[in-house]
Write an enzyme that holds these catalytic residues in place. Structure first.
Site, PDB file in Angstrom:
ATOM      1  N   ARG A  15      -5.218   0.197 -14.040  1.00  0.00           N
ATOM      2  CA  ARG A  15      -5.198  -0.640 -15.235  1.00  0.00           C
ATOM      3  C   ARG A  15      -6.585  -0.907 -15.830  1.00  0.00           C
ATOM      4  O   ARG A  15      -6.699  -1.455 -16.921  1.00  0.00           O
ATOM      5  CB  ARG A  15      -4.466  -1.956 -14.939  1.00  0.00           C
ATOM      6  CG  ARG A  15      -2.960  -1.754 -14.869  1.00  0.00           C
ATOM      7  CD  ARG A  15      -2.242  -3.050 -15.098  1.00  0.00           C
ATOM      8  NE  ARG A  15      -2.237  -3.888 -13.915  1.00  0.00           N
ATOM      9  CZ  ARG A  15      -2.312  -5.210 -13.946  1.00  0.00           C
ATOM     10  NH1 ARG A  15      -2.452  -5.850 -15.097  1.00  0.00           N
ATOM     11  NH2 ARG A  15      -2.283  -5.905 -12.836  1.00  0.00           N
ATOM     12  N   GLN A  75     -10.711   6.769   2.906  1.00  0.00           N
ATOM     13  CA  GLN A  75      -9.256   6.821   2.916  1.00  0.00           C
ATOM     14  C   GLN A  75      -8.900   7.855   1.838  1.00  0.00           C
ATOM     15  O   GLN A  75      -8.908   7.555   0.658  1.00  0.00           O
ATOM     16  CB  GLN A  75      -8.645   5.453   2.575  1.00  0.00           C
ATOM     17  CG  GLN A  75      -7.136   5.440   2.716  1.00  0.00           C
ATOM     18  CD  GLN A  75      -6.494   4.224   2.069  1.00  0.00           C
ATOM     19  OE1 GLN A  75      -7.023   3.632   1.129  1.00  0.00           O
ATOM     20  NE2 GLN A  75      -5.318   3.863   2.551  1.00  0.00           N
TER      21      GLN A  75
HETATM   22  C1  UD1 Z   1      -1.485  -6.868  -1.943  1.00  0.00           C
HETATM   23  C2  UD1 Z   1      -0.593  -7.497  -0.866  1.00  0.00           C
HETATM   24  C3  UD1 Z   1       0.160  -8.672  -1.487  1.00  0.00           C
HETATM   25  C4  UD1 Z   1      -0.841  -9.691  -2.040  1.00  0.00           C
HETATM   26  C5  UD1 Z   1      -1.799  -9.005  -3.029  1.00  0.00           C
HETATM   27  C6  UD1 Z   1      -2.871  -9.949  -3.407  1.00  0.00           C
HETATM   28  C7  UD1 Z   1       0.081  -5.690   0.633  1.00  0.00           C
HETATM   29  C8  UD1 Z   1       1.161  -4.765   1.023  1.00  0.00           C
HETATM   30  N1  UD1 Z   1       0.326  -6.514  -0.394  1.00  0.00           N
HETATM   31  O1  UD1 Z   1      -0.619  -6.367  -2.948  1.00  0.00           O
HETATM   32  O2  UD1 Z   1       0.980  -9.321  -0.495  1.00  0.00           O
HETATM   33  O3  UD1 Z   1      -0.144 -10.759  -2.669  1.00  0.00           O
HETATM   34  O4  UD1 Z   1      -2.395  -7.838  -2.439  1.00  0.00           O
HETATM   35  O5  UD1 Z   1      -3.668  -9.390  -4.402  1.00  0.00           O
HETATM   36  O6  UD1 Z   1      -0.961  -5.688   1.253  1.00  0.00           O
HETATM   37  N2  UD1 Z   1      -6.126  -0.540  -1.200  1.00  0.00           N
HETATM   38  C9  UD1 Z   1      -6.732   0.488  -0.514  1.00  0.00           C
HETATM   39  N3  UD1 Z   1      -5.976   1.517  -0.062  1.00  0.00           N
HETATM   40  C10 UD1 Z   1      -4.632   1.561  -0.230  1.00  0.00           C
HETATM   41  C11 UD1 Z   1      -4.014   0.488  -0.935  1.00  0.00           C
HETATM   42  C12 UD1 Z   1      -4.787  -0.538  -1.394  1.00  0.00           C
HETATM   43  O7  UD1 Z   1      -7.947   0.483  -0.310  1.00  0.00           O
HETATM   44  O8  UD1 Z   1      -4.010   2.530   0.223  1.00  0.00           O
HETATM   45  C13 UD1 Z   1      -6.950  -1.663  -1.665  1.00  0.00           C
HETATM   46  C14 UD1 Z   1      -6.979  -1.763  -3.178  1.00  0.00           C
HETATM   47  O9  UD1 Z   1      -8.066  -1.041  -3.716  1.00  0.00           O
HETATM   48  C15 UD1 Z   1      -7.138  -3.264  -3.394  1.00  0.00           C
HETATM   49  C16 UD1 Z   1      -6.426  -3.862  -2.187  1.00  0.00           C
HETATM   50  O10 UD1 Z   1      -6.378  -2.859  -1.215  1.00  0.00           O
HETATM   51  O11 UD1 Z   1      -8.470  -3.680  -3.349  1.00  0.00           O
HETATM   52  C17 UD1 Z   1      -5.038  -4.361  -2.505  1.00  0.00           C
HETATM   53  O12 UD1 Z   1      -4.240  -3.297  -2.920  1.00  0.00           O
HETATM   54  P1  UD1 Z   1      -3.186  -3.436  -4.079  1.00  0.00           P
HETATM   55  O13 UD1 Z   1      -2.509  -2.155  -4.249  1.00  0.00           O
HETATM   56  O14 UD1 Z   1      -3.803  -4.063  -5.272  1.00  0.00           O
HETATM   57  O15 UD1 Z   1      -2.160  -4.469  -3.391  1.00  0.00           O
HETATM   58  P2  UD1 Z   1      -1.076  -5.339  -4.110  1.00  0.00           P
HETATM   59  O16 UD1 Z   1       0.105  -4.500  -4.407  1.00  0.00           O
HETATM   60  O17 UD1 Z   1      -1.685  -6.096  -5.212  1.00  0.00           O
END
Ligand code: UD1
Ligand code: CA
Length: 451
Positions: A15, A75
């Site tokens: 986004r 990752q």
């Molecule tokens: C996540 C939480 C949710 C919480 C929210 C708060 C999980 C499953 N869910 O959701 O409960 O309310 O954050 O903002 O954890 N990232 C990685 N690698 C990945 C996936 C994500 O590095 O494979 C990082 C993203 O860059 C980001 C963070 O982890 O900084 C959170 O990931 P995002 O996909 O935004 O999680 P949400 O779906 O928002």
């Protein structure tokens, strides 16, 4: 208890609609990730591990610039937050302390909140940071039973009843390293997103006989950045806090909302900042200085009682000593200006040194660039540089020397000498009358031709 921070920063940030990895977008001119790392630094971590994925090369470079002791793990595929933390497993092999998981896109966590998480760790095996959400939207919901956290349910997987819960998951957690990686190994991806959810460790911890609790913080601290609008809002939050800190420290901001600060702006007490001043990174200003309206400063040091602006530009490497005056439409770069010197009007001083109490006349330019290389100009103490002097570097002007107005100075000037380097003036009697007559006649002829 030694701490390892694991900061998740692999996500794409779709986004943001950007070529730049999300965590490198700046807040107050430092990457969001630097703010997250700085927040985590309050725990004095023994290890800091950044999980990079999208734009990993740029992220790795940025991390090295921010903290050379921080480590980056990759990752390559973003399979979920648990999978992301799992990438730090090898790096933390043998580490016996606590792991604190942070997000690279959550820049405003307070030291107090982090410390409260660690305090709670004394009583529970796993601590989650939650917050009361004004608009819980798509956040994961925390299912509490008294002090015990039973489970986190992701919005996508939640029932209507669970969606009605307003106590939400920030994503941050603290857990013993061995226990955490043990739990993560048990996480599957049988859910609505087919991702390995870090949130699943809560329920797994309980089935493994571990205790889980949640600590609550203000929603503003967990503010995550997902779009440019969020980024602008985060910057505004930073600015408001930083301005208030300056006001508390005894700095006068005449119109606080118009002063734009960098993450590291330092200003001493009793300094006055007029409206519409912009600070780039690396500015320190001592006490009792006056920064007048519409000035732009970066990478510079301004000593006490100096006056800068209005409309001045101080670029990196500018060092102003006590009581220096830099006036309107003056640009200074990589130059030391000694005590009491004045550069008051319309000048460019670059790659130079200006001696004590020297006066630089209006429109003076240090011609520092020959098209290929930069050269220095050295001006001694109590010199007088006449208006519109071109100082063609490399060149030295001795102490108490003068340059005549409009001089183009290409040779060194010894102490006490006057340099005159311009075409001598000639006055031609009545020549102006003749010239006017000639020109008017020409114009009349042309106007006639036009009609
Ligand atoms: C996540 C939480 C949710 C919480 C929210 C708060 C999980 C499953 N869910 O959701 O409960 O309310 O954050 O903002 O954890 N990232 C990685 N690698 C990945 C996936 C994500 O590095 O494979 C990082 C993203 O860059 C980001 C963070 O982890 O900084 C959170 O990931 P995002 O996909 O935004 O999680 P949400 O779906 O928002
Ligand atoms: Ca998110």
């Amino acid at each position: 208890m030694s701490i390892a921070l694991v900061i998740l920063a692999a996500g794409k940030g779709t986004r943001m609609n950007s070529d730049l990895p999300k965590v490198l977008h700046p807040i107050a001119q430092a990457p969001m990730l630097a703010h997250a790392m700085q927040a985590g630094a309050a725990l004095e971590p023994e290890r800091t591990i950044i999980v990079a994925g999208h734009g990993a090369e740029a992220v790795t470079q940025a991390v090295a610039d921010i903290d050379e002791t921080a480590e980056v793990v990759l990752q390559t595929e973003q399979l979920g937050t648990a999978h992301a933390v799992d990438q730090a497993r090898a790096a933390l092999d043998g580490f016996e302390g606590d792991v604190v998981v942070l997000y690279g896109d959550t820049p405003f966590l307070s030291a107090d909140t982090l410390n409260r998480m660690l305090e709670a760790r004394a009583k529970a095996d796993l601590v989650i940071l939650g917050f009361e959400a004004a608009d819980p939207g798509r956040y994961g919901r925390l299912l509490m039973q008294g002090d015990s956290l039973e489970r986190i349910v992701e919005f996508k997987d939640a029932t209507d009843e669970e969606r009605a819960i307003t106590f939400c998951n920030s994503g941050l957690m603290a857990c013993g390293s061995a226990a955490l990686f043990d739990l993560i190994a048990q996480v599957g991806n049988a859910n609505a997103s087919q991702e390995y959810y870090l949130t699943d460790v809560v329920e797994l911890a309980r089935t493994n006989g571990l205790t889980v609790t949640a600590v609550s913080c203000d929603e503003s601290e967990t503010l995550g950045v997902n779009s440019r609008a969020d980024l602008a809002a985060a910057d505004a939050v930073f600015q408001a806090r930083a301005r208030n800190e300056l006001l508390d420290l005894g700095v006068t901001l005449m119109a606080p909302d118009t002063v734009y600060l960098a993450f590291d702006t330092y200003i001493g007490r009793d300094t006055v900042i007029e409206p519409n001043v912009v600070f780039g990174p690396g500015v320190t200003i001592e006490s009792g200085a006056l920064i007048r309206a519409f000035s732009h400063l970066e990478g510079c040091h301004v000593s006490r009682d100096a006056v800068v602006g209005p409309y001045a530009r101080l670029r990196p490497g500018t060092e102003l000593a006590e009581g220096v005056k830099v006036g309107n439409f003056v640009e200074i770069k990589n130059a030391e200006v000694a005590e009491g010197a004045k550069v008051n009007h319309l000048s460019y001083i670059g790659d130079a040194s200006v001696g004590k109490e020297t006066n630089i006349g209006a429109g003076t330019i240090t011609c520092n660039y020959d098209g290929v290389m930069k050269h220095r100009t050295e001006i001694g103490a109590r010199a007088f540089i006449g208006s519109n002097t071109m100082l063609v570097a490399p060149v030295k002007i001795g102490r108490e020397a003068m340059t005549a107005t409009g001089a183009v100075v290409t040779k060194n000037v010894e102490a006490g000498a006057l340099a005159i380097a311009r075409t001598p003036q000639q006055n031609k009697p009545d020549r102006a009358y003749k010239l006017f007559d000639l020109l008017r006649a020409k114009k009349a002829k042309r106007d006639k031709g036009d009609s």
